[in-house]
Structures are given as structure tokens and as C-alpha cells.
Design a protein around this motif. Structure first.
Motif, PDB file in Angstrom:
ATOM      1  N   ASP A  45      -2.515   2.965  11.748  1.00 47.20           N
ATOM      2  CA  ASP A  45      -3.666   3.891  11.218  1.00 47.20           C
ATOM      3  C   ASP A  45      -2.335   4.604   9.832  1.00 47.20           C
ATOM      4  O   ASP A  45      -3.019   4.664   9.140  1.00 47.20           O
ATOM      5  CB  ASP A  45      -3.463   4.875  12.155  1.00 47.20           C
ATOM      6  CG  ASP A  45      -5.129   4.689  13.162  1.00 47.20           C
ATOM      7  OD1 ASP A  45      -5.559   4.018  12.683  1.00 47.20           O
ATOM      8  OD2 ASP A  45      -5.385   5.022  14.218  1.00 47.20           O
ATOM      9  N   ASN A  48      -2.592   2.571   6.659  1.00 46.55           N
ATOM     10  CA  ASN A  48      -4.048   2.063   6.405  1.00 46.55           C
ATOM     11  C   ASN A  48      -3.442   3.595   5.765  1.00 46.55           C
ATOM     12  O   ASN A  48      -4.391   3.884   3.972  1.00 46.55           O
ATOM     13  CB  ASN A  48      -5.016   2.170   6.915  1.00 46.55           C
ATOM     14  CG  ASN A  48      -5.217   1.006   7.665  1.00 46.55           C
ATOM     15  OD1 ASN A  48      -4.779  -0.116   7.308  1.00 46.55           O
ATOM     16  ND2 ASN A  48      -6.129   0.981   9.336  1.00 46.55           N
ATOM     17  N   ARG A  49      -3.011   4.941   6.419  1.00 47.26           N
ATOM     18  CA  ARG A  49      -3.241   6.114   5.379  1.00 47.26           C
ATOM     19  C   ARG A  49      -2.443   6.359   4.363  1.00 47.26           C
ATOM     20  O   ARG A  49      -2.726   6.643   3.197  1.00 47.26           O
ATOM     21  CB  ARG A  49      -2.584   7.702   6.244  1.00 47.26           C
ATOM     22  CG  ARG A  49      -4.303   7.593   7.390  1.00 47.26           C
ATOM     23  CD  ARG A  49      -3.204   9.052   7.837  1.00 47.26           C
ATOM     24  NE  ARG A  49      -2.287   8.852   8.664  1.00 47.26           N
ATOM     25  CZ  ARG A  49      -2.347   8.489  10.301  1.00 47.26           C
ATOM     26  NH1 ARG A  49      -3.589   8.227  10.618  1.00 47.26           N
ATOM     27  NH2 ARG A  49      -0.492   8.389  10.210  1.00 47.26           N
ATOM     28  N   GLU A  50      -0.915   5.692   4.476  1.00 46.54           N
ATOM     29  CA  GLU A  50       0.062   5.481   2.743  1.00 46.54           C
ATOM     30  C   GLU A  50      -0.622   4.446   2.256  1.00 46.54           C
ATOM     31  O   GLU A  50      -0.715   4.857   0.577  1.00 46.54           O
ATOM     32  CB  GLU A  50       1.105   4.821   3.567  1.00 46.54           C
ATOM     33  CG  GLU A  50       1.866   5.876   4.768  1.00 46.54           C
ATOM     34  CD  GLU A  50       3.185   5.538   4.867  1.00 46.54           C
ATOM     35  OE1 GLU A  50       2.694   3.768   4.878  1.00 46.54           O
ATOM     36  OE2 GLU A  50       4.115   5.613   5.483  1.00 46.54           O
ATOM     37  N   GLN A  51      -1.581   3.194   2.287  1.00 48.09           N
ATOM     38  CA  GLN A  51      -2.303   2.194   1.454  1.00 48.09           C
ATOM     39  C   GLN A  51      -3.596   3.906   0.956  1.00 48.09           C
ATOM     40  O   GLN A  51      -3.558   3.627  -0.691  1.00 48.09           O
ATOM     41  CB  GLN A  51      -3.025   1.739   2.093  1.00 48.09           C
ATOM     42  CG  GLN A  51      -1.746   0.361   2.440  1.00 48.09           C
ATOM     43  CD  GLN A  51      -0.999  -0.501   1.196  1.00 48.09           C
ATOM     44  OE1 GLN A  51      -1.287  -0.011   0.026  1.00 48.09           O
ATOM     45  NE2 GLN A  51       0.325  -0.183   1.539  1.00 48.09           N
ATOM     46  N   GLU A  52      -4.226   4.206   1.129  1.00 48.19           N
ATOM     47  CA  GLU A  52      -4.987   5.040   0.418  1.00 48.19           C
ATOM     48  C   GLU A  52      -4.651   5.892  -0.721  1.00 48.19           C
ATOM     49  O   GLU A  52      -4.782   6.212  -1.589  1.00 48.19           O
ATOM     50  CB  GLU A  52      -6.224   6.012   2.054  1.00 48.19           C
ATOM     51  CG  GLU A  52      -6.835   4.800   2.614  1.00 48.19           C
ATOM     52  CD  GLU A  52      -7.363   5.286   4.062  1.00 48.19           C
ATOM     53  OE1 GLU A  52      -7.248   7.116   3.818  1.00 48.19           O
ATOM     54  OE2 GLU A  52      -8.541   4.898   4.340  1.00 48.19           O
ATOM     55  N   GLU A  53      -2.870   6.870  -0.105  1.00 41.14           N
ATOM     56  CA  GLU A  53      -2.839   7.636  -0.596  1.00 41.14           C
ATOM     57  C   GLU A  53      -2.324   6.640  -1.937  1.00 41.14           C
ATOM     58  O   GLU A  53      -1.985   7.478  -3.228  1.00 41.14           O
ATOM     59  CB  GLU A  53      -1.627   7.805   0.029  1.00 41.14           C
ATOM     60  CG  GLU A  53      -1.841   9.109   1.233  1.00 41.14           C
ATOM     61  CD  GLU A  53      -0.435   9.945   2.221  1.00 41.14           C
ATOM     62  OE1 GLU A  53       0.671   9.425   1.629  1.00 41.14           O
ATOM     63  OE2 GLU A  53      -0.905  10.724   3.232  1.00 41.14           O
ATOM     64  N   ASN A  55      -3.469   3.964  -3.044  1.00 32.22           N
ATOM     65  CA  ASN A  55      -4.390   3.919  -3.778  1.00 32.22           C
ATOM     66  C   ASN A  55      -5.275   4.798  -4.977  1.00 32.22           C
ATOM     67  O   ASN A  55      -5.445   5.151  -5.848  1.00 32.22           O
ATOM     68  CB  ASN A  55      -5.524   3.597  -2.990  1.00 32.22           C
ATOM     69  CG  ASN A  55      -5.465   2.413  -2.935  1.00 32.22           C
ATOM     70  OD1 ASN A  55      -4.724   1.627  -3.119  1.00 32.22           O
ATOM     71  ND2 ASN A  55      -5.896   1.590  -1.527  1.00 32.22           N
ATOM     72  N   ALA A  56      -4.680   6.456  -3.812  1.00 32.72           N
ATOM     73  CA  ALA A  56      -5.120   7.572  -5.242  1.00 32.72           C
ATOM     74  C   ALA A  56      -4.564   7.787  -5.791  1.00 32.72           C
ATOM     75  O   ALA A  56      -4.875   8.083  -6.850  1.00 32.72           O
ATOM     76  CB  ALA A  56      -5.372   8.564  -4.085  1.00 32.72           C
ATOM     77  N   LYS A  59      -5.489   5.533  -8.662  1.00 33.77           N
ATOM     78  CA  LYS A  59      -6.602   6.331  -9.535  1.00 33.77           C
ATOM     79  C   LYS A  59      -6.366   6.855 -10.611  1.00 33.77           C
ATOM     80  O   LYS A  59      -6.340   7.178 -11.342  1.00 33.77           O
ATOM     81  CB  LYS A  59      -7.256   6.141  -8.415  1.00 33.77           C
ATOM     82  CG  LYS A  59      -8.636   6.761  -9.386  1.00 33.77           C
ATOM     83  CD  LYS A  59     -10.043   6.876  -8.158  1.00 33.77           C
ATOM     84  CE  LYS A  59     -11.117   7.630  -9.210  1.00 33.77           C
ATOM     85  NZ  LYS A  59     -12.268   7.950  -7.623  1.00 33.77           N
TER      86      LYS A  59
END
Length: 261
Positions: A45, A48-53, A55-56, A59
Motif C-alpha cells: 500500500d 502504491n501511494r508513493e508511486q501515485e505521488e 505520478n502526480a 504529470k
């Protein structure tokens, strides 16, 4: 002889009856998952959270670079030939610069991710390739101000062949809407050009590895001690890296120096 001691002061764990100990069906598992069953560890988890950060953040960076590129489009087009002839400029990644896609084919891919022996490698659309695409009449639009706008986004359908696109003029910075051009003319050309970028990068790496092998074997043949060095030590990249921000700054400085003479 060994003696076995049995501690019967603690009861044996209770084994559920057969009716409550059956294997769970896949449908039941899906229902429990929908109700909040956790199938990932806390560490997964967190990853995944760090990857989402990340990716944001990526972007946000891409949006900033896209705005920077189009704000300096006139400068970039003035130096088109120089950029294409200068590898450190030509190979700048600009996967964010042009967007497209259509029904049945999905979004246009301007970045490809590869996993080579556990090493993640991303290959992006190159600036020189984008400039070559903009040379095609399909990607040019005459602006009312007298300038020539270039396509920066498009959508459509490969079945009907119809499309809608937006272009931006480097002279007046206005956005122009374009209709009824061939969707395949947009999508097909960019696909082919990007495939060539991937081929270029792959061939570049292969050539550098071939050179590394040759240099290593030469030293071994000359009797030089290679105990602590193998072929990987002889692999080199292209040298100095350049990003969009650096290139724009250098081109502006060059124009300023020429104007000051």
C-alpha cells in the motif's frame, strides 16, 4: 532413550467443523473484497501511494513543460535545423507535447515502458521527431495573422476517417480548431515516427555495448589485467544530458549575443 513430555494443561486449538472449514469460492472472495477485504500488505500500500505521488508530480511537471514549449514555440521553430543537427537538443524528450487518439485505437502512445532484466526503461517521443512531424502538411494550419500554426492535439475515428484537432500559432499564440482532416494522417504518421525513436534508442544502446565489448577484448588481448573490470565498465552513454529548459535558455542567450553585436 528420548522422553516425550506432553503438556496437557493447555487445550489443543479448536478446529472448525467441516461445514465452516470449506474452501471459499471465487465469487465469495470477490464479495468480501468488494466489502473491504484487504489483499495487499501495508508495504505494498505504501509503495502504491508513493508511486501515485510520483505520478502526480510527473504529470504536473509535464504540464509545465508543455506550456513552456508552446510559449517558446516561435524560438524553437526558428532554430529547427540547429536542434535537429544537435544530438543533445534533438533527443530531448517531449512526450507531453502532442496528444491524440481515437475510437477503437485508444490514446496515442508517445512513451513506451520496458522491463529489461528488472531495469525499467522509458523511451519517449523526441523533439527532433516532433519537429519533423510538424513539417508535414497534415500538421500545418494557416493562421489569420499570417503565421503557420502546428497541430498539438487531435481526436477522431479510424473507421470514418474524420477528425477534430487543435493547433497553436507560434506568431500570435492563438489556438485554431481544425476539422475533417484524415485521422489516419495524424495517428499513422506519429505512430511510425515514434516507432523509429524506439528503434533509434535500441540501436544506440546496442552499438555502445558492441563498442564496450571491443574495448574490453582489446585490453585483454594486450595482456592488461582485467581482474577487477569486466565489459560493463566499458559501457558509456551519450555524455552530457540536456533538458527543454536548458535548451531554451541556451537558444535565447545565443540570440541575445547575436543581437548585441
Amino acid at each position: 532413550m528420548a522422553t516425550i513430555h506432553i503438556d496437557d494443561s493447555k487445550p489443543f486449538p479448536c478446529i472448525p467443523a467441516e461445514s465452516n472449514n470449506r474452501r471459499e469460492s471465487f465469487a465469495a472472495l470477490c464479495k468480501r473484497q468488494a466489502a473491504g477485504l484487504k489483499l495487499e500488505s501495508d508495504e505494498m500500500d505504501q509503495e502504491n501511494r508513493e508511486q501515485e505521488e510520483l505520478n502526480a508530480l510527473q504529470k504536473k511537471s509535464s504540464e509545465r513543460k508543455r506550456a513552456l514549449l508552446y510559449n517558446n514555440l516561435d524560438l524553437i521553430l526558428r532554430h529547427r535545423d540547429e536542434i535537429i543537427a544537435t544530438p543533445r537538443y534533438a533527443n530531448i524528450d517531449v512526450q507531453y507535447a502532442i496528444k491524440g487518439g481515437g475510437l477503437y485505437v485508444g490514446p496515442l502512445s508517445t512513451v513506451r515502458h520496458f522491463n529489461f532484466a528488472g531495469t525499467l526503461v522509458s523511451i519517449n517521443l523526441k523533439l527532433s521527431t516532433l519537429l519533423e512531424v510538424w513539417d508535414n502538411e497534415q500538421f500545418k494550419v494557416e493562421c489569420k495573422c499570417g503565421g503557420t500554426a502546428v497541430i498539438r492535439s487531435f481526436t477522431g475515428s479510424p473507421l470514418s476517417g474524420g477528425s477534430q484537432a487543435t493547433a497553436v500559432c507560434p506568431k500570435c499564440k492563438k489556438e485554431i480548431h481544425v476539422k475533417n482532416r484524415s485521422f489516419g494522417g495524424y495517428y499513422g504518421l506519429l505512430r511510425i515516427k515514434f516507432d523509429r525513436d524506439i528503434e533509434m534508442v535500441a540501436r544506440n544502446i546496442a552499438a555502445k555495448w558492441t563498442l564496450a565489448e571491443a574495448n574490453y577484448n582489446k585490453e585483454v588481448a594486450e595482456g592488461k589485467d582485467a581482474k577487477w573490470r569486466k565489459m560493463g565498465s566499458y559501457l558509456n552513454g551519450d555524455g552530457e544530458f540536456c533538458n527543454l529548459e536548458t535548451m531554451i535558455n541556451e537558444l535565447k542567450m545565443k540570440e541575445f549575443q547575436l543581437a548585441s553585436r
